[in-house]
Design a protein around this motif. Structure first.
Motif, PDB file in Angstrom:
ATOM      1  N   GLY A 453       5.467   3.819 -14.156  1.00 50.47           N
ATOM      2  CA  GLY A 453       4.992   2.021 -13.392  1.00 50.47           C
ATOM      3  C   GLY A 453       5.249   1.507 -13.849  1.00 50.47           C
ATOM      4  N   VAL A 454       5.474   1.584 -15.483  1.00 54.15           N
ATOM      5  CA  VAL A 454       5.990   0.510 -16.948  1.00 54.15           C
ATOM      6  C   VAL A 454       7.564   0.294 -16.299  1.00 54.15           C
ATOM      7  CG1 VAL A 454       6.355  -0.779 -19.087  1.00 54.15           C
ATOM      8  CG2 VAL A 454       4.365   0.263 -18.411  1.00 54.15           C
ATOM      9  N   VAL A 455       8.451   0.318 -16.172  1.00 55.41           N
ATOM     10  CA  VAL A 455       9.841   0.459 -15.439  1.00 55.41           C
ATOM     11  C   VAL A 455       9.817   0.157 -14.562  1.00 55.41           C
ATOM     12  CG1 VAL A 455      11.737   1.959 -15.388  1.00 55.41           C
ATOM     13  CG2 VAL A 455      10.174   2.544 -17.095  1.00 55.41           C
ATOM     14  N   VAL A 456       8.583   0.410 -13.329  1.00 54.22           N
ATOM     15  CA  VAL A 456       8.856  -0.559 -11.876  1.00 54.22           C
ATOM     16  C   VAL A 456       8.802  -1.723 -11.773  1.00 54.22           C
ATOM     17  CG1 VAL A 456       8.342  -0.092  -9.756  1.00 54.22           C
ATOM     18  CG2 VAL A 456       9.395   1.730 -10.802  1.00 54.22           C
ATOM     19  N   LEU A 457       7.430  -1.836 -13.055  1.00 49.65           N
ATOM     20  CA  LEU A 457       6.055  -3.277 -12.971  1.00 49.65           C
ATOM     21  C   LEU A 457       6.698  -4.072 -14.167  1.00 49.65           C
ATOM     22  CD1 LEU A 457       3.819  -4.929 -12.328  1.00 49.65           C
ATOM     23  CD2 LEU A 457       3.361  -3.481 -14.982  1.00 49.65           C
ATOM     24  N   ALA A 458       8.061  -3.961 -14.713  1.00 53.25           N
ATOM     25  CA  ALA A 458       8.325  -4.844 -15.681  1.00 53.25           C
ATOM     26  C   ALA A 458       8.997  -5.687 -14.784  1.00 53.25           C
ATOM     27  CB  ALA A 458       9.032  -4.371 -16.873  1.00 53.25           C
ATOM     28  N   PRO A 459      10.604  -5.470 -14.346  1.00 53.46           N
ATOM     29  CA  PRO A 459      11.582  -6.668 -13.762  1.00 53.46           C
ATOM     30  C   PRO A 459      10.614  -7.204 -12.574  1.00 53.46           C
ATOM     31  CG  PRO A 459      11.653  -3.925 -12.985  1.00 53.46           C
ATOM     32  CD  PRO A 459      10.793  -4.366 -14.011  1.00 53.46           C
ATOM     33  N   VAL A 460       9.709  -6.492 -11.779  1.00 52.13           N
ATOM     34  CA  VAL A 460       8.979  -7.134 -10.821  1.00 52.13           C
ATOM     35  C   VAL A 460       7.924  -8.532 -11.360  1.00 52.13           C
ATOM     36  CG1 VAL A 460       6.897  -7.255  -8.784  1.00 52.13           C
ATOM     37  CG2 VAL A 460       8.435  -4.700  -9.389  1.00 52.13           C
ATOM     38  N   THR A 461       7.011  -8.032 -12.681  1.00 51.04           N
ATOM     39  CA  THR A 461       6.716  -9.331 -12.668  1.00 51.04           C
ATOM     40  C   THR A 461       7.690 -10.517 -13.627  1.00 51.04           C
ATOM     41  OG1 THR A 461       5.304  -7.420 -13.812  1.00 51.04           O
ATOM     42  CG2 THR A 461       5.259  -9.480 -14.926  1.00 51.04           C
ATOM     43  N   ILE A 462       8.511  -9.680 -14.239  1.00 47.49           N
ATOM     44  CA  ILE A 462      10.293 -10.824 -14.910  1.00 47.49           C
ATOM     45  C   ILE A 462      10.244 -12.086 -13.424  1.00 47.49           C
ATOM     46  CG2 ILE A 462      12.232 -10.811 -15.822  1.00 47.49           C
ATOM     47  CD1 ILE A 462      11.451  -9.011 -17.397  1.00 47.49           C
ATOM     48  N   ILE A 463      10.192 -11.142 -12.455  1.00 51.01           N
ATOM     49  CA  ILE A 463      11.461 -12.090 -11.797  1.00 51.01           C
ATOM     50  C   ILE A 463      10.083 -12.957 -10.923  1.00 51.01           C
ATOM     51  CG2 ILE A 463      10.925 -10.633  -9.591  1.00 51.01           C
ATOM     52  CD1 ILE A 463      13.039 -11.493  -8.665  1.00 51.01           C
ATOM     53  N   LEU A 464       8.629 -12.660 -10.511  1.00 51.58           N
ATOM     54  CA  LEU A 464       7.817 -13.039  -9.990  1.00 51.58           C
ATOM     55  C   LEU A 464       7.488 -14.022 -11.143  1.00 51.58           C
ATOM     56  CD1 LEU A 464       5.432 -10.548  -8.358  1.00 51.58           C
ATOM     57  CD2 LEU A 464       7.022 -12.043  -7.577  1.00 51.58           C
ATOM     58  N   ALA A 465       7.538 -14.140 -12.063  1.00 50.96           N
ATOM     59  CA  ALA A 465       7.128 -14.909 -13.250  1.00 50.96           C
ATOM     60  C   ALA A 465       8.221 -16.253 -13.025  1.00 50.96           C
ATOM     61  CB  ALA A 465       6.638 -14.414 -15.075  1.00 50.96           C
ATOM     62  N   ALA A 466       8.992 -15.835 -12.925  1.00 51.97           N
ATOM     63  CA  ALA A 466      10.258 -16.868 -12.686  1.00 51.97           C
ATOM     64  C   ALA A 466      10.665 -17.558 -11.275  1.00 51.97           C
ATOM     65  CB  ALA A 466      11.715 -15.985 -13.227  1.00 51.97           C
ATOM     66  N   ILE A 467       9.827 -16.996 -10.470  1.00 53.09           N
ATOM     67  CA  ILE A 467       9.339 -17.533  -9.211  1.00 53.09           C
ATOM     68  C   ILE A 467       8.944 -18.561  -9.192  1.00 53.09           C
ATOM     69  CG2 ILE A 467       8.530 -17.436  -7.265  1.00 53.09           C
ATOM     70  CD1 ILE A 467      11.675 -17.201  -6.793  1.00 53.09           C
ATOM     71  N   ASN A 468       7.795 -18.564  -9.426  1.00 49.58           N
ATOM     72  CA  ASN A 468       6.237 -18.927  -9.892  1.00 49.58           C
ATOM     73  C   ASN A 468       7.128 -19.996 -10.785  1.00 49.58           C
ATOM     74  OD1 ASN A 468       2.958 -17.964 -10.450  1.00 49.58           O
ATOM     75  ND2 ASN A 468       3.873 -20.065  -9.950  1.00 49.58           N
ATOM     76  N   GLY A 469       7.418 -20.204 -12.369  1.00 49.44           N
ATOM     77  CA  GLY A 469       8.079 -21.129 -12.674  1.00 49.44           C
ATOM     78  C   GLY A 469       8.621 -22.327 -11.863  1.00 49.44           C
ATOM     79  N   VAL A 470       9.941 -22.235 -10.878  1.00 53.05           N
ATOM     80  CA  VAL A 470      10.417 -22.595 -10.121  1.00 53.05           C
ATOM     81  C   VAL A 470      10.052 -23.260  -9.110  1.00 53.05           C
ATOM     82  CG1 VAL A 470      12.690 -22.475  -8.536  1.00 53.05           C
ATOM     83  CG2 VAL A 470      12.660 -20.966 -11.052  1.00 53.05           C
ATOM     84  N   VAL A 471       9.615 -22.462  -8.425  1.00 53.56           N
ATOM     85  CA  VAL A 471       7.994 -23.277  -7.763  1.00 53.56           C
ATOM     86  C   VAL A 471       7.274 -23.970  -7.439  1.00 53.56           C
ATOM     87  CG1 VAL A 471       5.974 -22.808  -5.563  1.00 53.56           C
ATOM     88  CG2 VAL A 471       8.537 -20.815  -6.063  1.00 53.56           C
ATOM     89  N   ASP A 472       6.502 -24.260  -9.123  1.00 51.47           N
ATOM     90  CA  ASP A 472       5.524 -25.259  -9.881  1.00 51.47           C
ATOM     91  C   ASP A 472       6.399 -26.771  -9.838  1.00 51.47           C
ATOM     92  OD1 ASP A 472       3.214 -23.854  -9.078  1.00 51.47           O
ATOM     93  OD2 ASP A 472       3.349 -22.874 -11.995  1.00 51.47           O
ATOM     94  N   ILE A 473       8.112 -26.573 -10.665  1.00 53.15           N
ATOM     95  CA  ILE A 473       8.476 -27.740 -10.930  1.00 53.15           C
ATOM     96  C   ILE A 473       8.944 -27.553  -9.318  1.00 53.15           C
ATOM     97  CG2 ILE A 473      11.270 -27.968 -10.855  1.00 53.15           C
ATOM     98  CD1 ILE A 473      10.674 -25.865 -13.500  1.00 53.15           C
ATOM     99  N   LEU A 474       9.559 -26.907  -8.152  1.00 53.60           N
ATOM    100  CA  LEU A 474      10.290 -27.931  -6.285  1.00 53.60           C
ATOM    101  C   LEU A 474       8.531 -28.413  -6.080  1.00 53.60           C
ATOM    102  CD1 LEU A 474      12.037 -24.847  -4.980  1.00 53.60           C
ATOM    103  CD2 LEU A 474      12.715 -26.656  -6.474  1.00 53.60           C
ATOM    104  N   THR A 475       7.634 -27.769  -6.221  1.00 53.28           N
ATOM    105  CA  THR A 475       6.049 -28.319  -5.936  1.00 53.28           C
ATOM    106  C   THR A 475       6.387 -29.431  -6.307  1.00 53.28           C
ATOM    107  OG1 THR A 475       5.210 -26.509  -5.327  1.00 53.28           O
ATOM    108  CG2 THR A 475       3.981 -28.023  -5.355  1.00 53.28           C
ATOM    109  N   ALA A 476       6.375 -30.021  -7.609  1.00 53.15           N
ATOM    110  CA  ALA A 476       6.008 -31.422  -8.442  1.00 53.15           C
ATOM    111  C   ALA A 476       7.107 -32.075  -7.946  1.00 53.15           C
ATOM    112  CB  ALA A 476       6.212 -31.077 -10.162  1.00 53.15           C
TER     113      ALA A 476
END
Length: 707
Positions: A453-476
Motif C-alpha cells: 500500500g505504501v509503495v503504491v501510495l507514495a508516487p501518487v501522493t508526490i505527483i498530486l502534491a506537485a500538481i496541487n502546487g502548480v495549479v495553485d500557482i496557475l490559479t494565482a
C-alpha cells in the motif's frame, strides 16, 4: 531511480502458472531495509486509520503530517532500490546504497529526508500561526525553508515520474514568475518569489493543498485496501477468473488481459504502472499463444487504460471528481460513470476479439492453470473478497456515509476477512495448513499488504502534491480565465471546435501522469471553460476532460502506457501505437458524446439516457467493425466499407439530432445485413464466435466471396 512508468520486460511466467510475484518472509534478512519499511508502514497506516476514525486535528494539519510521513517512506524505498532491493543485512544494504555510483543521489535523498522532517514538523507545530494568524505573511527564515522544500519536491517528483513531468512542474513555476513574457491572453504581471513560496508551502496550501488532503483522508485507505487485496491473493483470483473465460470465448486468451488489467487497473490509479504490473504476465501469455508482439502490447495498454474509467474507483478519479463538483456525492459520480464504462468495455471486448482471434493458436484453457481451485475454496475466496466490497457498496449506496468512513469500514473488513477466513478453514479441516500456520501466513500477508500500500501510495501522493502546487500557482496568475478566453476566441464560439481544442489540451496536459493527476489538472484548467462559456452540465464537462486526459497514455509520440507494454512485448513502438488506437478508436469519440448527449453521464437511468447510451454503443461497435474487421472484398470496396462504417458510427454516437442518429443506425444495420446476405464475410458469425457459439469466428483470407 524508481519509475512509475516501468519499461523493463519481465521474465515470462511459467507456461501453466498463474499469479503475481509475492513477497515471502524468507526473501530478506530479519534485520533488512525491507523489514524496516514494513515496520514503518504499519506505524504509518495505524496513524492513517486512527485519523480516519477519530479526526483529532484539522484535515489541513493532518495533510502536512501525512505528506511528510509518506515522503520519508518514499525516500526509504528509493534507498532500498539503490541497494539492490534492501533484502540483505541492513548495514550491508546501506553501505551498498551509499557506495560508488550512488553517492550523489544517496546524499540528495538523505538531505531531502532531513529537510522534509524539519519543514513538515515546523508547519504542523506552527499550524495555527501559518494557516490562520499570519495568513498571507511569513518570516524570513520561513521563505528559506519553503524554497528548500520546493526544490526537494521538484527533485522527488523527478525521481518518481522522470523528466516529462519534471518539465510540467518547472514550467508551472516558470510561468508564475515570468508571466509578463507570455504571449497574448496568457500574459500576466508575474508573481514574486515570496508570493510563489507562500502559495506552494507557507500558506499550508500548494503542496499541502486539497489534493494532498484528499489523498490523506480518502484515497490512502483505498490504496491500503488495494495493498491488502494483492497481499491476500485477490489479484491471483482475478487472473484465474479471467482464464476461465477463455473456455467460453474464442479470443479468451486475449480477453484475460482485458478483464484482469481493467479490474486491477481500476484500483491502482495509474494506467502505465498497471500495464507494467499485469502486462508482465498477460503479454508473455498472449505471445506464447500466437498473438503478435505489437498486438499483445496494444491490448494490454488499452485494457489498462479502460480500467481507469471503471466504477466504483475509476483509478481514484471518482473521489476527486466528487470533491470538485459542488452538490454531488461519490455515489452520483459512480452512477454517472456506469453507461460510458459499459460502452467502453463492450467495444474493447469486440475489438480485441477481432484482432486477436485470427492470431491465437488452439490452446486448451485448462492448461493455463497449474493447480485447479476446488469449488469450496473458490466460494471461500469469493466471500473473503466479496464481503468488504459489499460493505463498501452498502455504506456508500444505502447508508450514504462519507467516502472516508466507507474506506475505513472496507479496509477493516478486508483485514478481518483476510486473516480470519484461512484460519477458520484450517480449524474446520478444509485446509492443509494448521490454524497456527494459517495465522502466521495471513499475518505476513497483512504486513506485506501494508508495505505494498505504501509503495503504491507514495508516487501518487508526490505527483498530486506537485500538481496541487502548480495549479495553485496557475490559479494565482489567472490562467484559467485566460484559457477560457483563448478557447472562446480560437473556437469562434463553436462548441465542436472548442471541444476538439479542449481534447487536444487535455491530452497534452495528461502526458506521463497517473489518472488522478491528469484529471485534476484538466478539471481545474479546462472544465470550467466548458461550463461557463458553453453552458455544459458539470458532469458532462468533467467526464469529457476525464476521458480525454487518460488518452495521453495511448496517444503518440509519448504514449507512456503503450511504451511500457511494447517494452515488455519486445514490439515496435509505433506499430503498437497504431494497434492500440485501432482497438480504442471509440474512446477518442466517446467524450464528444458527453458534450452532445450529456444525459449519458447525468447520474440518472431514464429512457433518454439509456437511448443515447444505446446509440453510442452501436455506433462504437460500428467504428470498431469498420477499422478492425478483416474484410475480403476488393481493395476499393473494402476501403469504402471501412470508411462508411467508421463515419456512420461517429454520427450514430455523437450527432445531436435523434433523427440523424436513427438514419445512421439504419445505414449501419443495412450494411451488416448486406454483408450477411452476400456472405462476404459474415459478421453475425463473428459475434456468435465471440460468445463461444461458433468456432468459425473470423473468415480466412482465402474464403470465397459468394457461395
Amino acid at each position: 531511480m524508481s519509475d512509475a512508468n516501468p519499461d523493463v520486460a519481465a521474465d515470462p511466467e511459467p507456461e501453466s502458472g498463474v499469479g503475481f510475484d509475492r513477497e515471502e518472509p524468507w526473501d530478506a534478512e530479519i534485520m533488512s531495509m525491507r523489514n524496516v519499511l514494513i515496520g514503518l508502514s504499519v506505524v504509518f497506516w495505524a496513524i492513517v486509520i486512527y485519523y480516519s476514525y477519530a479526526i483529532p486535528i484539522p484535515r489541513a494539519q493532518y495533510g502536512v503530517i501525512f505528506l511528510g510521513a509518506i515522503l520519508e517512506l518514499y525516500i526509504l524505498t528509493e534507498l532500498m532500490s539503490m541497494s539492490g532491493g534492501g533484502r540483505e543485512n541492513l548495514f550491508a544494504d546501506l553501505k551498498r546504497a551509499y557506495g560508488p555510483g550512488n553517492r550523489l543521489h544517496a546524499a540528495l535523498l538523505s538531505l531531502s529526508a532531513i529537510d522534509v522532517a524539519i519543514t513538515t514538523s515546523y508547519i504542523a507545530w506552527n499550524f495555527q500561526a501559518l494557516y490562520v494568524d499570519r495568513a498571507g505573511r511569513a518570516l524570513p527564515h520561513e521563505y528559506v525553508m519553503a524554497a528548500v522544500f520546493s526544490l526537494v519536491m521538484i527533485y522527488l517528483t523527478w525521481r518518481s515520474f522522470g523528466t516529462t513531468f519534471l518539465a510540467v512542474v518547472v514550467a508551472g513555476f516558470g510561468y508564475g514568475y515570468f508571466g509578463m513574457y507570455a504571449p497574448g491572453p496568457l500574459q500576466h504581471g508575474g508573481l514574486g518569489v515570496e508570493r510563489i513560496l507562500r502559495t506552494v508551502v507557507i500558506s499550508v496550501d500548494g503542496f499541502f493543498g486539497f489534493l494532498t488532503q484528499l489523498v490523506a483522508a480518502w484515497i490512502a485507505l483505498f490504496l491500503l485496501y488495494a495493498g491488502f487485496l494483492k497481499g491476500y491473493g485477490a489479484f491471483d483470483l482475478i487472473m484465474r477468473l479471467a482464464f476461465r473465460s477463455a473456455k467460453y470465448i474464442d479470443s479468451g486468451i486475449a480477453q484475460t488481459a482485458v478483464l484482469s488489467s481493467a479490474v486491477i487497473g481500476s484500483v491502482n490509479g495509474s494506467q502505465t504502472a498497471n500495464a507494467g504490473m499485469t502486462g508482465s504476465f498477460t503479454i508473455p501469455l498472449m505471445k506464447r499463444n500466437g498473438v503478435k508482439p505489437e498486438t499483445a502490447g496494444a491490448i494490454e495498454a488499452v485494457a489498462s487504460t479502460a480500467g481507469q474509467v471503471l466504477p466504483p474507483v475509476m483509478g481514484a478519479g471518482a473521489f476527486i471528481m466528487a470533491s470538485l463538483i459542488t452538490g454531488v456525492t461519490y455515489v452520483d459520480v459512480i452512477i454517472a460513470g456506469l453507461i460510458p464504462a459499459a460502452i467502453l468495455c463492450v467495444t474493447i471486448f469486440v475489438a480485441v476479439h477481432y484482432v486477436a482471434a485470427p492470431q491465437l493458436d488452439n490452446t486448451n484453457p485448462d492448461n493455463l492453470i497449474q493447480n485447479a481451485m476446488p469449488r469450496s475454496e473458490f466460494l471461500s475466496e469469493s466471500l473473503k473478497y466479496g464481503i468488504p466490497l459489499a460493505i463498501l457498496i452498502y455504506k456508500l449506496g444505502v447508508e450514504q456515509v462519507t467516502v472516508g468512513t466507507a474506506a475505513l469500514w472496507t479496509t477493516t473488513a478486508m483485514l478481518v476477512t483476510g486473516i480470519m477466513f484461512p484460519v477458520v478453514e484450517s480449524l474446520i479441516g478444509s485446509s492443509d495448513e494448521t490454524a497456527t500456520e494459517s495465522l502466521k501466513r495471513t499475518l505476513w500477508e497483512t504486513l506485506d499488504g501494508a508495505r505494498e500500500g505504501v509503495v503504491v501510495l507514495a508516487p501518487v501522493t508526490i505527483i498530486l502534491a506537485a500538481i496541487n502546487g502548480v495549479v495553485d500557482i496557475l490559479t494565482a496568475t489567472g490562467v484559467p480565465t485566460a484559457i477560457s478566453l483563448t478557447l472562446l476566441d480560437l473556437s469562434g464560439g463553436v462548441l465542436l471546435v472548442a471541444a476538439i481544442l479542449s481534447m487536444i489540451i487535455c491530452i497534452i496536459l495528461g502526458l506521463g501522469m497517473p489518472t488522478t493527476a491528469s484529471y485534476t489538472i484538466v478539471a481545474l484548467l479546462v472544465a470550467p471553460t466548458l461550463i461557463s462559456q458553453f453552458f455544459l452540465p458539470e458532469f458532462a464537462s468533467h467526464f469529457f476532460v476525464f476521458y480525454a486526459a487518460i488518452l495521453a497514455g495511448l496517444t503518440p509520440p509519448i504514449a507512456t502506457c503503450v511504451a511500457v507494454a511494447c517494452g515488455i512485448a519486445g514490439a515496435n513502438f509505433w506499430k503498437s501505437c497504431i494497434e492500440a488506437i485501432k482497438i480504442s478508436a471509440p474512446l477518442f469519440i466517446l467524450p464528444f458524446v458527453f458534450i452532445y448527449h450529456p444525459e449519458v453521464v447525468s447520474a440518472e437511468f431514464n429512457a433518454q439516457s439509456l437511448t443515447s447510451g444505446t446509440f453510442a454503443l452501436i455506433g462504437a461497435i460500428a467504428i470498431i467493425h469498420g477499422i478492425n474487421y478483416r474484410f475480403v472484398f476488393g481493395r476499393a470496396v473494402t476501403a469504402g466499407a471501412r470508411l462508411l462504417f467508421f463515419a456512420t458510427g461517429i454520427v450514430a454516437m455523437v450527432h445531436p439530432s435523434r433523427i440523424v442518429q436513427v438514419g445512421a443506425l439504419a445505414v449501419v444495420i443495412a450494411m451488416y445485413v448486406l454483408q450477411t446476405v452476400t456472405g462476404r464475410p459474415k459478421p453475425i458469425a463473428v459475434l456468435k464466435g465471440a460468445f463461444g457459439t461458433s468456432g468459425d469466428s473470423v473468415p480466412q483470407t482465402g474464403e470465397a466471396g459468394g457461395k
